[in-house]
Design a protein around this motif. Structure first.
Motif, PDB file in Angstrom:
ATOM      1  N   ARG A  34      11.451  -3.685   2.344  1.00  0.00           N
ATOM      2  CA  ARG A  34      11.014  -3.230   1.018  1.00  0.00           C
ATOM      3  C   ARG A  34      10.723  -4.381   0.054  1.00  0.00           C
ATOM      4  O   ARG A  34       9.992  -4.205  -0.911  1.00  0.00           O
ATOM      5  CB  ARG A  34      12.018  -2.245   0.437  1.00  0.00           C
ATOM      6  CG  ARG A  34      13.381  -2.800   0.180  1.00  0.00           C
ATOM      7  CD  ARG A  34      14.340  -1.711  -0.288  1.00  0.00           C
ATOM      8  NE  ARG A  34      15.710  -2.116  -0.064  1.00  0.00           N
ATOM      9  CZ  ARG A  34      16.391  -1.884   1.042  1.00  0.00           C
ATOM     10  NH1 ARG A  34      15.831  -1.217   2.013  1.00  0.00           N
ATOM     11  NH2 ARG A  34      17.622  -2.308   1.176  1.00  0.00           N
ATOM     12  N   ALA A  35      11.263  -5.562   0.309  1.00  0.00           N
ATOM     13  CA  ALA A  35      10.989  -6.720  -0.558  1.00  0.00           C
ATOM     14  C   ALA A  35       9.648  -7.377  -0.223  1.00  0.00           C
ATOM     15  O   ALA A  35       9.135  -8.163  -1.014  1.00  0.00           O
ATOM     16  CB  ALA A  35      12.114  -7.736  -0.429  1.00  0.00           C
ATOM     17  N   ASP A  36       9.093  -7.056   0.945  1.00  0.00           N
ATOM     18  CA  ASP A  36       7.809  -7.652   1.355  1.00  0.00           C
ATOM     19  C   ASP A  36       6.649  -6.926   0.682  1.00  0.00           C
ATOM     20  O   ASP A  36       6.722  -5.726   0.396  1.00  0.00           O
ATOM     21  CB  ASP A  36       7.634  -7.574   2.868  1.00  0.00           C
ATOM     22  CG  ASP A  36       8.616  -8.451   3.613  1.00  0.00           C
ATOM     23  OD1 ASP A  36       9.164  -9.394   3.001  1.00  0.00           O
ATOM     24  OD2 ASP A  36       8.857  -8.189   4.805  1.00  0.00           O
ATOM     25  N   SER A  37       5.559  -7.664   0.459  1.00  0.00           N
ATOM     26  CA  SER A  37       4.371  -7.045  -0.125  1.00  0.00           C
ATOM     27  C   SER A  37       3.722  -6.107   0.893  1.00  0.00           C
ATOM     28  O   SER A  37       3.875  -6.273   2.106  1.00  0.00           O
ATOM     29  CB  SER A  37       3.374  -8.120  -0.566  1.00  0.00           C
ATOM     30  OG  SER A  37       2.925  -8.847   0.559  1.00  0.00           O
ATOM     31  N   ARG A  38       3.000  -5.135   0.385  1.00  0.00           N
ATOM     32  CA  ARG A  38       2.337  -4.152   1.253  1.00  0.00           C
ATOM     33  C   ARG A  38       1.111  -4.803   1.898  1.00  0.00           C
ATOM     34  O   ARG A  38       0.183  -5.210   1.203  1.00  0.00           O
ATOM     35  CB  ARG A  38       1.925  -2.934   0.430  1.00  0.00           C
ATOM     36  CG  ARG A  38       1.436  -1.792   1.266  1.00  0.00           C
ATOM     37  CD  ARG A  38       1.261  -0.533   0.414  1.00  0.00           C
ATOM     38  NE  ARG A  38       0.951   0.589   1.247  1.00  0.00           N
ATOM     39  CZ  ARG A  38      -0.263   0.874   1.708  1.00  0.00           C
ATOM     40  NH1 ARG A  38      -1.275   0.091   1.385  1.00  0.00           N
ATOM     41  NH2 ARG A  38      -0.470   1.919   2.483  1.00  0.00           N
ATOM     42  N   GLN A  39       1.138  -4.919   3.214  1.00  0.00           N
ATOM     43  CA  GLN A  39       0.026  -5.490   3.980  1.00  0.00           C
ATOM     44  C   GLN A  39      -0.217  -4.588   5.189  1.00  0.00           C
ATOM     45  O   GLN A  39       0.273  -4.867   6.289  1.00  0.00           O
ATOM     46  CB  GLN A  39       0.351  -6.909   4.429  1.00  0.00           C
ATOM     47  CG  GLN A  39       0.552  -7.881   3.297  1.00  0.00           C
ATOM     48  CD  GLN A  39       0.871  -9.271   3.812  1.00  0.00           C
ATOM     49  OE1 GLN A  39       0.793  -9.561   4.996  1.00  0.00           O
ATOM     50  NE2 GLN A  39       1.247 -10.143   2.912  1.00  0.00           N
ATOM     51  N   PRO A  40      -0.954  -3.499   5.014  1.00  0.00           N
ATOM     52  CA  PRO A  40      -1.138  -2.527   6.093  1.00  0.00           C
ATOM     53  C   PRO A  40      -1.660  -3.142   7.393  1.00  0.00           C
ATOM     54  O   PRO A  40      -1.258  -2.737   8.471  1.00  0.00           O
ATOM     55  CB  PRO A  40      -2.152  -1.534   5.519  1.00  0.00           C
ATOM     56  CG  PRO A  40      -2.028  -1.663   4.041  1.00  0.00           C
ATOM     57  CD  PRO A  40      -1.652  -3.096   3.792  1.00  0.00           C
ATOM     58  N   ARG A  41      -2.521  -4.136   7.278  1.00  0.00           N
ATOM     59  CA  ARG A  41      -3.076  -4.741   8.489  1.00  0.00           C
ATOM     60  C   ARG A  41      -1.993  -5.388   9.341  1.00  0.00           C
ATOM     61  O   ARG A  41      -2.011  -5.304  10.565  1.00  0.00           O
ATOM     62  CB  ARG A  41      -4.137  -5.777   8.127  1.00  0.00           C
ATOM     63  CG  ARG A  41      -4.924  -6.264   9.345  1.00  0.00           C
ATOM     64  CD  ARG A  41      -5.776  -7.403   8.965  1.00  0.00           C
ATOM     65  NE  ARG A  41      -4.869  -8.381   8.352  1.00  0.00           N
ATOM     66  CZ  ARG A  41      -5.042  -9.678   8.363  1.00  0.00           C
ATOM     67  NH1 ARG A  41      -6.079 -10.187   8.911  1.00  0.00           N
ATOM     68  NH2 ARG A  41      -4.181 -10.495   7.810  1.00  0.00           N
TER      69      ARG A  41
END
Length: 92
Positions: A46-53
């Motif tokens: 949850r602390a990581d940025s959203r990077q769908p790829r």
């Protein structure tokens, strides 16, 4: 000597939920009509940025790895059935 070209098409489908989970389904349809499916999953902290790829790459790689193992198992089962003996798979 004549060579016959054979092609397989692998399909990957991804879903991502709101809880940082990406799921992948990999499917290959073999020339005899048999379909082999496998699944992969990735979780984002949850602390990581959203990077769908990135989630797709991880979940996709895991699904393809499982697909490869299922194909190896299928091949060895066919070898065993045709030969009446137990074959010894080589692990990748």
């Amino acid at each position: 000597m004549m060579h016959t070209a054979v092609g397989w098409h692998v399909e990957l489908e991804f879903t991502e939920d709101d809880d940082q989970h990406t799921r992948a389904v990999a499917m290959v349809r073999l020339p005899d009509g048999t379909e082999v499916r496998a699944h992969g999953r990735a979780s984002r902290h949850r602390a990581d940025s959203r990077q769908p790829r990135v989630g797709e790459e991880v979940a996709g790689a895991r699904a393809l790895n499982e697909l490869a193992m299922r194909l190896l198992t299928k091949a060895h089962e066919e070898i065993d059935s045709a030969s009446g003996r137990t074959s010894h798979p080589i692990h990748v």
